[in-house]
Design a protein around this motif. Structure first.
Motif, PDB file in Angstrom:
ATOM      1  N   GLY A 653      66.376  57.339  79.657  1.00 22.53           N
ATOM      2  CA  GLY A 653      66.050  56.426  80.750  1.00 22.53           C
ATOM      3  C   GLY A 653      65.108  57.035  81.753  1.00 22.53           C
ATOM      4  O   GLY A 653      65.072  56.594  82.908  1.00 22.53           O
ATOM      5  N   GLN A 654      64.334  58.049  81.343  1.00 19.58           N
ATOM      6  CA  GLN A 654      63.454  58.750  82.269  1.00 19.58           C
ATOM      7  C   GLN A 654      61.993  58.342  82.141  1.00 19.58           C
ATOM      8  O   GLN A 654      61.161  58.788  82.911  1.00 19.58           O
ATOM      9  CB  GLN A 654      63.570  60.269  82.047  1.00 19.58           C
ATOM     10  N   LEU A 655      61.694  57.516  81.121  1.00 19.36           N
ATOM     11  CA  LEU A 655      60.307  57.103  80.938  1.00 19.36           C
ATOM     12  C   LEU A 655      60.065  55.853  81.786  1.00 19.36           C
ATOM     13  O   LEU A 655      60.693  54.815  81.587  1.00 19.36           O
ATOM     14  CB  LEU A 655      60.036  56.794  79.463  1.00 19.36           C
ATOM     15  N   GLU A 656      59.159  55.948  82.749  1.00 18.94           N
ATOM     16  CA  GLU A 656      58.831  54.849  83.635  1.00 18.94           C
ATOM     17  C   GLU A 656      57.404  54.390  83.377  1.00 18.94           C
ATOM     18  O   GLU A 656      56.517  55.202  83.121  1.00 18.94           O
ATOM     19  CB  GLU A 656      58.982  55.260  85.100  1.00 18.94           C
ATOM     20  N   LEU A 657      57.189  53.102  83.438  1.00 23.63           N
ATOM     21  CA  LEU A 657      55.863  52.548  83.211  1.00 23.63           C
ATOM     22  C   LEU A 657      55.018  52.683  84.469  1.00 23.63           C
ATOM     23  O   LEU A 657      55.501  52.500  85.579  1.00 23.63           O
ATOM     24  CB  LEU A 657      55.976  51.064  82.832  1.00 23.63           C
ATOM     25  N   GLU A 658      53.748  52.985  84.267  1.00 18.96           N
ATOM     26  CA  GLU A 658      52.783  53.047  85.358  1.00 18.96           C
ATOM     27  C   GLU A 658      51.930  51.778  85.273  1.00 18.96           C
ATOM     28  O   GLU A 658      50.904  51.735  84.613  1.00 18.96           O
ATOM     29  CB  GLU A 658      51.913  54.301  85.240  1.00 18.96           C
ATOM     30  N   LEU A 659      52.404  50.714  85.945  1.00 21.06           N
ATOM     31  CA  LEU A 659      51.769  49.405  85.828  1.00 21.06           C
ATOM     32  C   LEU A 659      50.471  49.360  86.622  1.00 21.06           C
ATOM     33  O   LEU A 659      50.369  49.919  87.715  1.00 21.06           O
ATOM     34  CB  LEU A 659      52.722  48.316  86.311  1.00 21.06           C
ATOM     35  N   GLY A 660      49.506  48.647  86.066  1.00 26.68           N
ATOM     36  CA  GLY A 660      48.221  48.467  86.717  1.00 26.68           C
ATOM     37  C   GLY A 660      47.442  47.369  86.021  1.00 26.68           C
ATOM     38  O   GLY A 660      47.913  46.738  85.072  1.00 26.68           O
ATOM     39  N   ASP A 661      46.214  47.128  86.491  1.00 25.81           N
ATOM     40  CA  ASP A 661      45.370  46.103  85.873  1.00 25.81           C
ATOM     41  C   ASP A 661      44.810  46.630  84.561  1.00 25.81           C
ATOM     42  O   ASP A 661      44.261  47.757  84.488  1.00 25.81           O
ATOM     43  CB  ASP A 661      44.228  45.716  86.798  1.00 25.81           C
ATOM     44  N   VAL A 662      44.929  45.823  83.519  1.00 20.97           N
ATOM     45  CA  VAL A 662      44.477  46.216  82.184  1.00 20.97           C
ATOM     46  C   VAL A 662      43.500  45.155  81.686  1.00 20.97           C
ATOM     47  O   VAL A 662      43.850  43.968  81.612  1.00 20.97           O
ATOM     48  CB  VAL A 662      45.671  46.343  81.210  1.00 20.97           C
ATOM     49  N   HIS A 663      42.284  45.589  81.358  1.00 24.77           N
ATOM     50  CA  HIS A 663      41.288  44.715  80.728  1.00 24.77           C
ATOM     51  C   HIS A 663      41.482  44.837  79.227  1.00 24.77           C
ATOM     52  O   HIS A 663      41.210  45.886  78.629  1.00 24.77           O
ATOM     53  CB  HIS A 663      39.869  45.111  81.134  1.00 24.77           C
ATOM     54  N   LEU A 664      41.974  43.794  78.618  1.00 25.56           N
ATOM     55  CA  LEU A 664      42.401  43.859  77.218  1.00 25.56           C
ATOM     56  C   LEU A 664      41.239  44.169  76.287  1.00 25.56           C
ATOM     57  O   LEU A 664      41.393  44.928  75.313  1.00 25.56           O
ATOM     58  CB  LEU A 664      43.069  42.531  76.843  1.00 25.56           C
ATOM     59  N   ALA A 665      40.066  43.576  76.552  1.00 21.19           N
ATOM     60  CA  ALA A 665      38.919  43.846  75.673  1.00 21.19           C
ATOM     61  C   ALA A 665      38.544  45.315  75.732  1.00 21.19           C
ATOM     62  O   ALA A 665      38.255  45.945  74.684  1.00 21.19           O
ATOM     63  CB  ALA A 665      37.736  42.969  76.079  1.00 21.19           C
ATOM     64  N   ALA A 697      45.489  41.720  82.604  1.00 18.93           N
ATOM     65  CA  ALA A 697      46.948  41.792  82.465  1.00 18.93           C
ATOM     66  C   ALA A 697      47.484  42.906  83.344  1.00 18.93           C
ATOM     67  O   ALA A 697      46.748  43.819  83.756  1.00 18.93           O
ATOM     68  CB  ALA A 697      47.331  42.037  81.012  1.00 18.93           C
ATOM     69  N   ARG A 698      48.781  42.825  83.651  1.00 21.97           N
ATOM     70  CA  ARG A 698      49.429  43.883  84.411  1.00 21.97           C
ATOM     71  C   ARG A 698      50.377  44.613  83.462  1.00 21.97           C
ATOM     72  O   ARG A 698      51.381  44.048  83.013  1.00 21.97           O
ATOM     73  CB  ARG A 698      50.186  43.327  85.598  1.00 21.97           C
ATOM     74  N   ALA A 699      50.045  45.869  83.147  1.00 19.17           N
ATOM     75  CA  ALA A 699      50.839  46.641  82.183  1.00 19.17           C
ATOM     76  C   ALA A 699      50.485  48.114  82.355  1.00 19.17           C
ATOM     77  O   ALA A 699      49.680  48.504  83.215  1.00 19.17           O
ATOM     78  CB  ALA A 699      50.566  46.160  80.759  1.00 19.17           C
ATOM     79  N   ASP A 700      51.097  48.941  81.529  1.00 18.25           N
ATOM     80  CA  ASP A 700      50.800  50.381  81.502  1.00 18.25           C
ATOM     81  C   ASP A 700      49.741  50.599  80.445  1.00 18.25           C
ATOM     82  O   ASP A 700      50.022  50.580  79.234  1.00 18.25           O
ATOM     83  CB  ASP A 700      52.074  51.171  81.182  1.00 18.25           C
ATOM     84  N   ALA A 701      48.477  50.793  80.863  1.00 22.43           N
ATOM     85  CA  ALA A 701      47.357  50.894  79.934  1.00 22.43           C
ATOM     86  C   ALA A 701      47.511  52.091  78.998  1.00 22.43           C
ATOM     87  O   ALA A 701      47.215  52.006  77.798  1.00 22.43           O
ATOM     88  CB  ALA A 701      46.038  50.977  80.706  1.00 22.43           C
ATOM     89  N   LYS A 702      48.001  53.214  79.524  1.00 15.94           N
ATOM     90  CA  LYS A 702      48.154  54.409  78.708  1.00 15.94           C
ATOM     91  C   LYS A 702      49.151  54.169  77.582  1.00 15.94           C
ATOM     92  O   LYS A 702      48.905  54.529  76.431  1.00 15.94           O
ATOM     93  CB  LYS A 702      48.605  55.570  79.606  1.00 15.94           C
ATOM     94  N   ARG A 703      50.291  53.517  77.905  1.00 13.12           N
ATOM     95  CA  ARG A 703      51.308  53.285  76.878  1.00 13.12           C
ATOM     96  C   ARG A 703      50.855  52.232  75.873  1.00 13.12           C
ATOM     97  O   ARG A 703      51.167  52.341  74.684  1.00 13.12           O
ATOM     98  CB  ARG A 703      52.615  52.853  77.545  1.00 13.12           C
ATOM     99  N   LEU A 704      50.132  51.213  76.349  1.00  9.71           N
ATOM    100  CA  LEU A 704      49.631  50.225  75.396  1.00  9.71           C
ATOM    101  C   LEU A 704      48.607  50.837  74.452  1.00  9.71           C
ATOM    102  O   LEU A 704      48.556  50.490  73.264  1.00  9.71           O
ATOM    103  CB  LEU A 704      49.015  49.041  76.143  1.00  9.71           C
ATOM    104  N   LYS A 705      47.793  51.764  74.989  1.00 10.18           N
ATOM    105  CA  LYS A 705      46.827  52.452  74.122  1.00 10.18           C
ATOM    106  C   LYS A 705      47.572  53.304  73.091  1.00 10.18           C
ATOM    107  O   LYS A 705      47.180  53.387  71.913  1.00 10.18           O
ATOM    108  CB  LYS A 705      45.894  53.313  74.974  1.00 10.18           C
TER     109      LYS A 705
END
Length: 827
Positions: A653-665, A697-705
């Motif tokens: 339970g220590q992994l936290e998302l770093e949310l921000g603006d994500v340009h999907l393209a 979108a609002r998400a964690d760009a690093k984790r989505l990558k």
């Protein structure tokens, strides 16, 4: 003789003839008009004689001590007034009649003097020559209608006596009014006729007046002109006057139409009754006004009928409500009165027998209605219809307390009706018809269902017993008898205490049995709730039990022997705890090893990069190949260690998302760029499908990558050279879809359910952590992963994520809790 001679002769002859003719005509005319002149002279003499006689008659009438009223044509007896009679008599007689009638000063000069005099005296007490009590209004109306003559003596105010005679003279009507005081006649005779009927009332006039004054009901007296001339104390209180005299002086009417009621009573010559609303004593009341003719006008009294009218209105509303209630009943209702005629029916009656409402509204007799129903074949077939019909009609003659049992009518159309009869409180007979066809069919099905339920209960493994609200056993199955070792012969309708006493040998807990009994016999809402529990008996067996309240007030109790299940559960629980502990040890070991491997791996990867970059001198081609293999292996090992650490952080339970603006393209393009070199070496083509106009979108760009990179590397591991991999993104209905698809070998159906599990290795090798990490990261965003694959047709992995992710959006694990209503065993 000359020629002029004959002409002159002719002229003389003509002239002489004309003169002779004129003389003859004059003589004839004179003789003819001599009679007319004589007649005219005679008529002049006749008119002078008539005028003289008329003057002498007028003098005679003027000397008459009374008045004579003459109608040239009889007036309409139904008219509201007396017409316009001619008046003859002396001025003194006219003045006396005006005073007698109590009229105003200008009434004598009024053109309606005759009518006003008649209105003023028409209702005084009067007596005929034979001593009959009557009024001038009644006799005068009879004279106008039939021409019947009359002679009356009227007693007026102040003891004055008036003699009235009425006669028909041809088409004319004449009434003689004579005041005895004017002609100075002896009044003893006529006055005696009037006073004789008054002797009884005059015995104690003070008492009569006092009784009227003290009457609790408002009382009054009016003259024929509609003016108050006397009221009692109750009247004064009702109109809120200071005294009866004030009410008379101010002419305060208890009800605005009192004058009209008085005139109606006087015209009819009979009492007049009306019920009206009036304000009495400052309150709105409903009063019955009784107005009746008396000497000189009319008298009346008012009775407060407010309570009676309210009761009548309440009764009317009650009857309407009663009829409406009966009209909404599902059962057909018909009410017959004492005359055996239909006086009420509801709509259900019309529908049940399919009768015409027009016929029913004619209030047919009970006998005729039975005949009509028989014609339509809506009565039971009877061997002797006449005797059956007579028996039906004989119920009207039965005693009020006679027993009228219900009957069942089997109609020819197959319907079954229940017929209930009773004597109606208002007389007559009340009949209720209920269609029992469906109910009887339902009862038959119910009995069949009960039999099926009994057979079903006997086939159940669980022990079932049903106790009624009286605490007695109503239903049981064979498993109940076997589980508690009970004697079947002693269980029929057995009380709960007897059953519990027998069961105490296996479960000796008196408090538990008392609590169970309370749930059976206590009607309170707290007791009538489902409960369950678990007990352990003296034979070391474990039972679960539950109670369920039934709609009819009964209570169902079921027991189930779960001894074997509990043993299996204990074994499974021990195994699960062992596996969980093993998983913790494995995870801890992997985490420890990963941390321990990172330091030497960093050293190896660093020196490999230095050597490959020519730090120790140029490398040969073979050495460069070996160094590239070392770099690639160290990179793969580093990624594996990173995945292990990420999974460990997620588990902790220590992994936290770093949310921000994500340009999907841009995200798609950057991720594809990371793998494009490896794809070129493997001979695989990478394509992108991400429109530039996609929303932010609002998400964690690093984790989505990281997710997309793992999916791409997994696709490259399972595709042959010449293949194609597509990476894309889309947005629809507020949801992001990220996908990676390939045209590789695909995944077998039996393995698809396990590809996202940890350490699940595919045919291409690997540690089996990439797809597991993909699934965990997507769930942290509040999304989910879908897999589509078929052997030989490739694989498509789609990640569904919210467009706006929130911290802590991960779907929680399924949490199990104690079900509502379950409580620990009462043991």
């Amino acid at each position: 003789m000359t020629d002029a001679g004959p002409i002159q002769l002719a002229t003389l002859i003509v002239t002489g003839g004309a003169v002779a003719f004129a003389l003859s005509a004059g003589v004839w005319a004179y003789r003819m008009t001599a009679g007319a002149r004589t007649a005219r002279a005679e008529w002049r003499a006749r008119m002078a004689q008539l005028e003289d006689r008329l003057e002498r008659a007028g003098g005679v009438l003027g000397a008459h001590p009374g008045l004579i009223l003459v109608w040239e044509t009889p007036p309409d007896p139904d008219a509201r007034d007396w017409g316009q009679p001619g008046i003859f008599g002396s001025p003194a007689a006219l003045a006396a009649m005006v005073q007698f009638a109590d009229l105003g000063q200008g009434a004598a000069a009024s053109g309606d003097a005759g009518r006003e005099i008649l209105d003023g005296i028409a209702d005084f007490e009067a007596h005929s020559a034979r001593g009959e009590a009557t009024t001038l209004r009644q006799r005068l109306r009879r004279l106008m209608e039939t021409g019947q003559a009359f002679s009356l003596t009227i007693a007026g105010p102040s003891g004055r006596i008036l003699e009235v005679d009425g006669r028909a003279a041809g088409r004319q009507l004449a009434v003689w009014l004579t005041d005895a005081s004017i002609r100075e006649m002896e009044e003893a005779g006529p006055k005696g006729r009037v006073e004789e009927p008054r002797k009884l009332a005059d015995t104690d006039p003070a008492a009569s007046h006092d009784m009227a004054a003290r009457n609790p009901a408002p009382a009054w007296r009016m003259n024929a002109a509609g003016r108050l001339i006397w009221v009692n104390d109750a009247y004064a209180r009702a109109v809120e006057a200071q005294s009866p005299a004030d009410a008379v002086d101010e002419q305060i009417l208890l009800e605005p139409t009192l004058a009209e009621q008085t005139l109606d009573a006087l015209r009819a010559g009979a009492p007049h009754l009306s019920v009206r609303g009036a304000v009495a004593g400052g309150q709105r009341r409903i009063m019955a006004f009784h107005v009746y003719p008396v000497s000189g006008g009319a008298a009346g009294f008012a009775v407060d009928v407010t309570e009676a009218e309210e009761a009548r209105a309440a009764l009317k509303r009650f009857r309407q409500a009663h009829d409406q209630t009966l009209n909404h009943m599902a059962e057909a209702v018909a009410i017959f009165d004492r005359a055996k005629r239909l006086v009420f029916y509801n709509q259900a009656f019309v529908r049940l027998f399919a009768l015409e409402e027009a016929m029913l509204n004619e209030r047919p007799a009970h006998s005729a209605l039975l005949d009509r129903l028989r014609e339509k074949r809506r009565l039971p077939e009877q061997e002797d219809y006449g005797r059956w019909k007579a028996a039906e009609l004989a119920l009207y003659e039965a005693a009020p307390d006679a027993d009228m049992p219900d009957e069942l009518w089997a109609l020819p159309d197959g319907r079954m009706l229940r017929v209930a009869r009773q004597r109606h409180l208002m007389g007559g007979l009340l009949m209720i018809f209920e269609d029992m066809t469906d109910q009887l069919a339902l009862q038959a099905r119910y009995n069949t269902l009960i039999k099926v339920q009994r057979a079903t209960l006997d086939k159940l493994h669980e022990a079932v017993a049903v106790f009624g609200s009286d605490g007695r056993l109503k239903l049981r199955n064979a498993a109940f008898e076997t589980l508690w070792a009970l004697d079947p012969d002693s269980l029929d309708n057995a009380p709960f205490d007897a059953v519990a006493e027998t069961c105490m040998g296996l479960y000796p807990n008196a408090d538990a049995w008392r609590a169970l009994k309370a749930r059976i016999t206590d009607p309170g809402p707290d007791a009538r709730t489902p409960v369950s529990g678990e007990i352990k008996r003296t034979d070391q067996s474990t039972l679960t039990w539950l109670t369920r309240p039934l709609p009819d007030g009964a209570t169902l109790i079921a027991w189930d022997d779960i001894t074997d299940s509990r043993r299996v559960e204990a074994a499974l629980r021990d195994r699960a705890e062992a596996l969980q502990e093993s998983e913790k040890i494995k995870t801890g070991f992997v985490e420890h090893v990963s941390y321990q491997l990172r330091t030497p791996l960093t050293t190896i990867h660093g020196y490999a990069d230095l050597l490959a970059g020519g730090f120790a001198g140029p490398l040969s081609e073979r050495q460069a190949e070996h160094m590239s293999a070392i770099q690639q292996a160290s990179g793969q090992l580093g990624k594996l260690i990173d995945d292990i650490l990420d999974i460990a952080a997620i588990d902790a339970g220590q992994l936290e998302l770093e949310l921000g603006d994500v340009h999907l393209a841009e995200l798609i393009a950057e991720t594809a760029q990371l793998i494009v070199t490896r794809a070129e070496h493997a001979g695989v083509r990478i394509t992108q499908a991400a429109p530039d106009e996609l929303p932010v979108a609002r998400a964690d760009a690093k984790r989505l990558k990281q997710v997309l990179y793992n999916l791409l590397t997994n696709a490259l591991d399972h595709i042959e050279p010449g293949g194609q991999v597509e990476i894309g993104a889309g947005v629809e209905d507020g949801e992001i879809t990220l996908w990676v698809s390939d045209d590789g070998a695909g995944i077998a159906a039996e393995r698809q359910a396990h590809v996202f599990e940890r350490f699940e290795r595919g045919e291409g090798g690997g540690a089996g952590l990439g797809l597991a990490l993909v699934n965990d990261i997507v769930r942290l965003h509040g999304g989910w992963v879908a897999l589509e694959s078929a052997p030989g047709e490739g694989t498509r992995v789609t990640c569904h994520l919210p467009l706006i992710a929130e911290a802590g959006a991960a779907v929680p694990e399924l949490g199990l809790s104690v079900r509502d209503g379950e409580r620990p065993s009462p043991a």
